[in-house]
Design a protein around this motif. Structure first.
Motif, PDB file in Angstrom:
ATOM      1  N   THR A  45      -8.150  -4.078  -0.071  1.00  0.00           N
ATOM      2  CA  THR A  45      -8.323  -2.786   0.592  1.00  0.00           C
ATOM      3  C   THR A  45      -8.351  -2.965   2.098  1.00  0.00           C
ATOM      4  O   THR A  45      -8.686  -4.043   2.611  1.00  0.00           O
ATOM      5  CB  THR A  45      -9.635  -2.100   0.147  1.00  0.00           C
ATOM      6  OG1 THR A  45     -10.734  -2.985   0.413  1.00  0.00           O
ATOM      7  CG2 THR A  45      -9.606  -1.753  -1.325  1.00  0.00           C
ATOM      8  N   PHE A  92       0.833  -1.203   0.000  1.00  0.00           N
ATOM      9  CA  PHE A  92       0.000   0.000   0.000  1.00  0.00           C
ATOM     10  C   PHE A  92       0.867   1.252   0.000  1.00  0.00           C
ATOM     11  O   PHE A  92       0.601   2.223  -0.729  1.00  0.00           O
ATOM     12  CB  PHE A  92      -0.916   0.019   1.226  1.00  0.00           C
ATOM     13  CG  PHE A  92      -1.979  -1.052   1.212  1.00  0.00           C
ATOM     14  CD1 PHE A  92      -2.251  -1.778   0.076  1.00  0.00           C
ATOM     15  CD2 PHE A  92      -2.693  -1.338   2.370  1.00  0.00           C
ATOM     16  CE1 PHE A  92      -3.223  -2.768   0.070  1.00  0.00           C
ATOM     17  CE2 PHE A  92      -3.666  -2.321   2.383  1.00  0.00           C
ATOM     18  CZ  PHE A  92      -3.926  -3.035   1.226  1.00  0.00           C
ATOM     19  N   GLY A 132      -6.003   2.622   1.996  1.00  0.00           N
ATOM     20  CA  GLY A 132      -4.974   1.742   1.468  1.00  0.00           C
ATOM     21  C   GLY A 132      -5.566   0.697   0.537  1.00  0.00           C
ATOM     22  O   GLY A 132      -6.523   0.011   0.902  1.00  0.00           O
TER      23      GLY A 132
END
Length: 425
Positions: A159, A28, A114
């Motif tokens: 995510t 990320f 992220g």
């Protein structure tokens, strides 16, 4: 019934191990770093040389960044999410040049979500197990529902939200069957006290999830404000606030899915109003309740569900005075303040409920547009005519919602933009 091939994403929650969490967080960070570096390079090139940087040039820059001592850590993660970040930046610039979005912004470590996107070359899906490139072991996914049979994942997006929940979104190409044709037609008027008012007279209540959680949220926010910045206790308090917000969002989305699925299943034609929610949110008195109603997400769900299941969605122009027009005789009243919820027509003397009357007029306008086929796309010049594009219910809207429409959606300009004192209808 016919079938339509669509791209569909299935979202699942998963629980990473400590090693997986460490690798994904590193990915990320690298994705965010590459996005910001490429955005900075493109911005500088335009400011200093008046030159546009292409995606291929940023890809070449990425190779150079990996070889430098300062950015050598970029080579430690999978290269696919980094390349996808450059593609996302290219899409953001394309939307900006087409005047569909603002200039791209830099990603923040604290405020940005992220995420990392993997294409086919960077993941392996076999026997219900998903393994990502350079991530140890398969992900521990909670398969709340199975993927369509014979569907091969094309992209996988990982995510992590603010409530420290991890999700994986798997995109596949699958066939969706159309619903059985029906004769049902319905017009809808969006509101606050009632989420939707239908032309049939039915009012769908607004659960107001944020109001139900307001006391718990206020208490958690007070506790967060007392914590020392940078302390572990503050992180725990922030996580508690984030989980309350996540619970509100999940409940709201679940309710919208149930409402839109029922409307699309029972009606062949659905007529709604073109509301500029973004501009309505500028009204400080009503922004919270408008955001809680989530009209933009409601419309988005109706768009893709109508396109999938063979229904027709008609969107009429926001200038159409649906609330001030008598649905019985068509007479237009001069003034109708927002506080007036029931009124009588001065011509035919029929008494109207404001929202039901508006829904019936919206339905009639949409059916007229669909029947004649003329003016099915509203004029975007109305937002540039020097006056605010005020909706009949909530003043303050000035620009048309520019979100792309799905297939099966018709946008209709039933009435021309009003002028003079009636522009605020």
């Amino acid at each position: 019934m016919g079938e339509t091939e669509v791209k569909r994403a299935f979202k699942y929650r998963f629980y990473p191990t400590e090693a997986q969490k460490k690798e994904l967080l590193r990915t990320f960070g690298c994705v965010r770093k590459v996005y910001n570096l490429a955005l900075d390079a493109r911005t500088r090139a335009w400011a200093q040389e008046q030159r546009r940087v292409t995606y291929n040039e940023t890809s070449t820059l990425l190779t150079a960044w990996k070889k430098s001592e300062e950015l050598a850590f970029l080579a430690q993660v999978s290269s696919v999410p980094l390349q996808q970040a450059l593609r996302h930046l290219q899409c953001a610039f394309t939307a900006f040049f087409n005047k569909r979005a603002k200039y791209p912004r830099f990603k923040s470590r604290k405020r940005s979500r992220g995420s990392a996107e993997y294409t086919k070359s960077a993941f392996k899906y076999r026997d219900g197990q998903l393994t990502l490139a350079k991530v140890p072991e398969p992900l521990n996914i909670v398969w709340s529902r199975s993927l369509p049979k014979c569907a091969e994942p094309s992209t996988v997006t990982v995510t992590r939200d603010s409530a420290d929940r991890w999700f994986v979104s798997i995109q596949v190409e699958t066939l969706v069957g159309s619903h059985e044709p029906t004769t049902g037609v319905v017009g809808m008027d969006a509101g606050i006290s009632s989420l939707l008012t239908l032309s049939t007279g039915e009012k769908i209540s607004n659960p107001k999830h944020s109001v139900r959680e307001s006391k718990r949220l206020e208490k958690a926010q007070r506790e967060l404000a007392r914590k020392v910045k940078g302390s572990n206790n503050r992180d725990k308090a922030r996580l508690k606030v984030a989980r309350i917000h996540a619970r509100i969002s999940d409940r709201r989305r679940d309710n919208l899915h149930k409402v839109t699925t029922r409307l699309v299943r029972d009606n062949q034609t659905v007529v709604i109003e073109d509301l500029s929610v973004c501009n309505m949110m500028k009204n400080r008195r009503l922004s919270r309740v408008i955001g809680d109603a989530s009209w933009a997400e409601l419309r988005s769900m109706l768009e893709y569900k109508c396109a999938w299941y063979g229904r027709e969605l008609i969107v009429i122009n926001r200038w159409f005075p649906s609330s001030k027009t008598c649905s019985n005789c068509g007479a237009l009243t001069d003034s109708l303040p927002l506080r007036v919820r029931e009124w009588s027509c001065g011509v035919c003397e029929v008494r109207h409920d404001r929202d039901i009357n508006a829904a019936r007029n919206i339905l009639a306008a949409g059916l007229a547009v669909s029947a004649c086929g003329a003016g099915v796309r509203p004029q975007r010049e109305t937002s540039r005519m020097g006056r605010p594009a005020v909706n009949q219910e909530l003043p303050g809207a000035s620009q048309e919602d520019s979100r792309p429409l799905g297939r099966g959606v018709v946008k209709g300009a039933f009435a021309p933009p009003p002028t003079g004192p009636r522009a605020g209808c």
